[in-house]
Design an enzyme around this catalytic site. Structure first.
Site, PDB file in Angstrom:
ATOM      1  N   ARG A 158       0.840  -1.195   0.000  1.00  0.00           N
ATOM      2  CA  ARG A 158       0.000   0.000   0.000  1.00  0.00           C
ATOM      3  C   ARG A 158       0.882   1.255   0.000  1.00  0.00           C
ATOM      4  O   ARG A 158       1.979   1.251   0.580  1.00  0.00           O
ATOM      5  CB  ARG A 158      -0.840  -0.030   1.281  1.00  0.00           C
ATOM      6  N   THR A 198      -9.671   0.934  -8.951  1.00  0.00           N
ATOM      7  CA  THR A 198      -8.941  -0.261  -8.532  1.00  0.00           C
ATOM      8  C   THR A 198      -9.063  -1.407  -9.561  1.00  0.00           C
ATOM      9  O   THR A 198      -9.877  -1.341 -10.463  1.00  0.00           O
ATOM     10  CB  THR A 198      -9.433  -0.705  -7.123  1.00  0.00           C
ATOM     11  N   GLU A 236      -4.182   8.159  -3.480  1.00  0.00           N
ATOM     12  CA  GLU A 236      -4.526   7.303  -2.334  1.00  0.00           C
ATOM     13  C   GLU A 236      -4.667   8.092  -1.043  1.00  0.00           C
ATOM     14  O   GLU A 236      -5.276   7.612  -0.078  1.00  0.00           O
ATOM     15  CB  GLU A 236      -3.458   6.220  -2.163  1.00  0.00           C
ATOM     16  N   SER A 274      -7.896   0.920   3.738  1.00  0.00           N
ATOM     17  CA  SER A 274      -8.384   0.472   2.427  1.00  0.00           C
ATOM     18  C   SER A 274      -9.606  -0.421   2.599  1.00  0.00           C
ATOM     19  O   SER A 274      -9.901  -0.890   3.701  1.00  0.00           O
ATOM     20  CB  SER A 274      -7.272  -0.314   1.742  1.00  0.00           C
TER      21      SER A 274
HETATM   22  N1  GLY Z   1      -8.554   3.015  -2.840  1.00  0.00           N
HETATM   23  C1  GLY Z   1      -9.576   2.128  -2.545  1.00  0.00           C
HETATM   24  C2  GLY Z   1      -9.251   1.200  -1.430  1.00  0.00           C
HETATM   25  O1  GLY Z   1      -8.089   1.013  -1.121  1.00  0.00           O
HETATM   26  O2  GLY Z   1     -10.132   0.660  -0.833  1.00  0.00           O
END
Ligand code: GLY
Length: 574
Positions: free
Chosen positions: A100, A375, A414, A446
């Site tokens: 991430r 995503t 993000e 997330s």
């Molecule tokens: N950016 C969407 C998630 O990580 O849930």
């Protein structure tokens, strides 16, 4: 005959169908004997299958698909974003890889607020200030070196060719590029790649990405250092500085992949292996499954009013816990063990009234916000039975919609997954508390839910999807369609879905998900309902047969299904 009776066919019709036929109101999933890849782009799926055919394992194939999607699915496939990977090895071991994005060192909890403390619209979703330090290259390289058996050069070669030589856009690709066009026009490097002289690219034309090809070649030759300490990092930092961003070379050099234990739970005899924090996906999935396990969902029937009520109430509680409790485990304390325990589910079930909706406001404060979609997910199984469930993202489609000059790499937005201000919704309408506040080096919460399911220590299913806050609810419903309702995989993926996330206090439904009398029965209980469009693209593999316990199709043991909700992607096997 028993099989057909189970599906409620009449005796006459049962005679017309061969016993090996699995009846379903959907096409058969793609069947294969040895290996299967399901992804959002057919060229990426093919790159993965080619690796499997050449003797690579599922982790090798995931690396090839991950790099290929960065070229052929720039909406979400990426080098400039991050994600999660759940892996189950053929010998039963499991692991979870967190790549991430991390907040830059200069990030602060109030960086998206004005002097009066109001959140400045757009600051966390567009432009360089919206970007976290990307993790995808580090993540793909980490798993390749640790668990792969093929060389980096071999695994990156399809992506390099697709970028340098280009690929022909399908209608779905062209339509998706059109979504980003207005923002691409504001960013010269993005416009020069993703637009054709300022206009949206057309289906049938070739998209060549020379700068991205150069960046991929540099990573292939020099490894992840090319991205985190070399030219690519320098170009990103320079562009960030020039456009109001806060990324530094030290931020790139500090980036670290985390390997951790997945979240696990059991549901009606099946073992669920999914994403732990900093994703909420596994917690929401397990907490909800644990609650609904106490209700006779199969007996109530698919999308019955009572079954829907119970599911909505379970989701309301799971999302409440998500938004209040979860965050980056390096920064905050969370009792995830309690959240996914059967005792806690029983306690929550006792608070559910069968004929009366719980007001979301009785669990916390209410506010509203827009919804989003983003995503990408891919699922892979190899001939040995190794399985990879990988979801990665730029957050919004095309991320922050900026491309540092010379790199060809779209940057993520993000940072919007952090809480810009407690109580104020993000782009998914998620309302969160201080546990997910912005912090230097922290990873935003997330919803990504890369999931693997086993039974009696045997691989059963690999599943995941894009869709922001709609990710865990979509995965959950596909899992329930397969386990509770006995649907064939493609039917389980196609079936209309609902979405509930505590706040706003509304349950969304896709077209045809709820009949008029089911809606009336839910509204009579006090549920607020609203129509929604499509938010997900499930990519799933079922092992053994097109449906649980059903007969296989010939010698095939792997069955792949891509969600038709996005006019892109496929399942390919061999
Ligand atoms: N950016 C969407 C998630 O990580 O849930």
């Amino acid at each position: 005959m028993l099989k057909n009776l189970k599906h409620g066919l009449t005796g006459a019709l049962a005679i017309l169908l061969p016993l090996s036929t699995v009846p379903a109101a959907a096409p058969m999933p793609v069947a294969a004997a040895h290996g299967m890849v399901v992804s959002a782009n057919h060229l990426a799926s093919k790159a993965g299958v080619d690796v499997l055919k050449a003797g690579g394992n599922a982790i090798d194939a995931a690396v090839a698909v991950g790099y290929a999607l960065a070229v052929t699915f720039p909406e979400a496939g990426n080098l400039g974003g991050g994600g999660f990977m759940t892996i189950r090895f053929a010998d039963g071991r499991t692991t979870f890889i967190d790549f991430r994005e991390m907040a830059p060192g200069a990030a602060s909890p109030t960086m998206y607020q004005d002097k009066a403390g109001n959140v400045i619209p757009g600051l966390s979703t567009r432009g360089y200030l919206a970007a976290g330090i990307p993790g995808s290259v580090a993540g793909l390289e980490y798993v390749r070196a640790k668990y792969g058996i093929k060389s980096r050069a071999m695994l990156m070669s399809p992506a390099i060719h697709l970028a340098r030589d280009g690929f022909v856009l399908d209608q779905g690709d062209a339509d998706m590029l059109g979504l980003g066009a207005d923002d691409f026009r504001k960013d010269i490097p993005s416009a020069s790649i993703f637009l054709n002289h300022g206009e949206v690219r057309k289906a049938g034309t070739r998209l060549i990405q020379a700068d991205l090809g150069k960046a991929l070649q540099e990573i292939s030759t020099k490894g992840a250092d090319a991205f985190y300490r070399g030219n690519i990092a320098r170009e990103m930092v320079a562009a960030s500085r020039a456009h109001g961003g806060i990324m530094t070379m030290a931020d790139f050099a500090r980036y670290k992949v985390r390997e951790m234990a997945p979240i696990t739970c059991d549901y009606r005899g099946y073992h669920i292996i999914s994403a732990p924090p900093p994703s909420s996906g596994g917690v929401v999935l397990c907490e909800t499954l644990n609650i609904v396990e106490g209700y006779p969902m199969a007996k109530l029937g698919w999308h019955s009013a009572q079954g829907m009520h119970d599911l909505i109430e379970a989701l309301r509680r799971a999302f409440h816990d998500r938004n209040i409790s979860l965050g980056d485990p390096d920064f905050i304390k969370m009792d995830t063990e309690k959240l996914v325990s059967k005792d806690y589910a029983a306690q929550l079930r006792r608070s559910i009234v069968p004929d009366k909706a719980t007001l979301s406001s009785s669990l916390g404060s209410v506010t509203n916000g827009p919804e989003g979609q983003n995503t990408t997910h891919f699922s892979i199984v190899d001939k040995w039975g190794n399985a990879v469930s990988l979801t990665y993202t730029l957050n919004d489609w095309f991320g922050a919609r900026v491309t540092p000059a010379g790199t060809g790499i779209l940057l993520n937005d993000e940072m919007d997954d952090f809480t810009a201000k407690p109580g104020v919704p993000n782009m998914f309408g998620l309302v969160e508390g201080p546990n997910n506040a912005i912090g230097a080096g922290k990873r935003p919460l997330s919803s990504m839910t890369p999931t693997i399911i086993t039974r009696d220590n045997k691989l059963v299913m690999v599943v995941g999807t894009p869709g922001g806050s709609h990710i865990p609810t979509a995965v959950l419903q596909v899992v329930m369609n397969v386990i509770d309702y006995g649907m064939q995989l493609q039917q389980a993926v196609n079936a209309p879905r609902i979405h509930e996330q505590w706040l706003p206090d509304v349950t969304y439904y896709e077209p045809f998900a709820l009949s008029a009398d089911t809606m009336a029965a839910l509204e009579a209980r006090g549920q607020n309902l609203a129509p929604q469009g499509y938010h997900n693209q499930i990519a799933a593999i079922l092992v053994g047969a097109p449906e649980l316990g059903g007969p296989p199709l010939g010698d095939n043991k792997l069955y792949g299904a891509i969600d038709p909700r996005l006019n892109l992607g496929d399942a390919e096997g061999y």
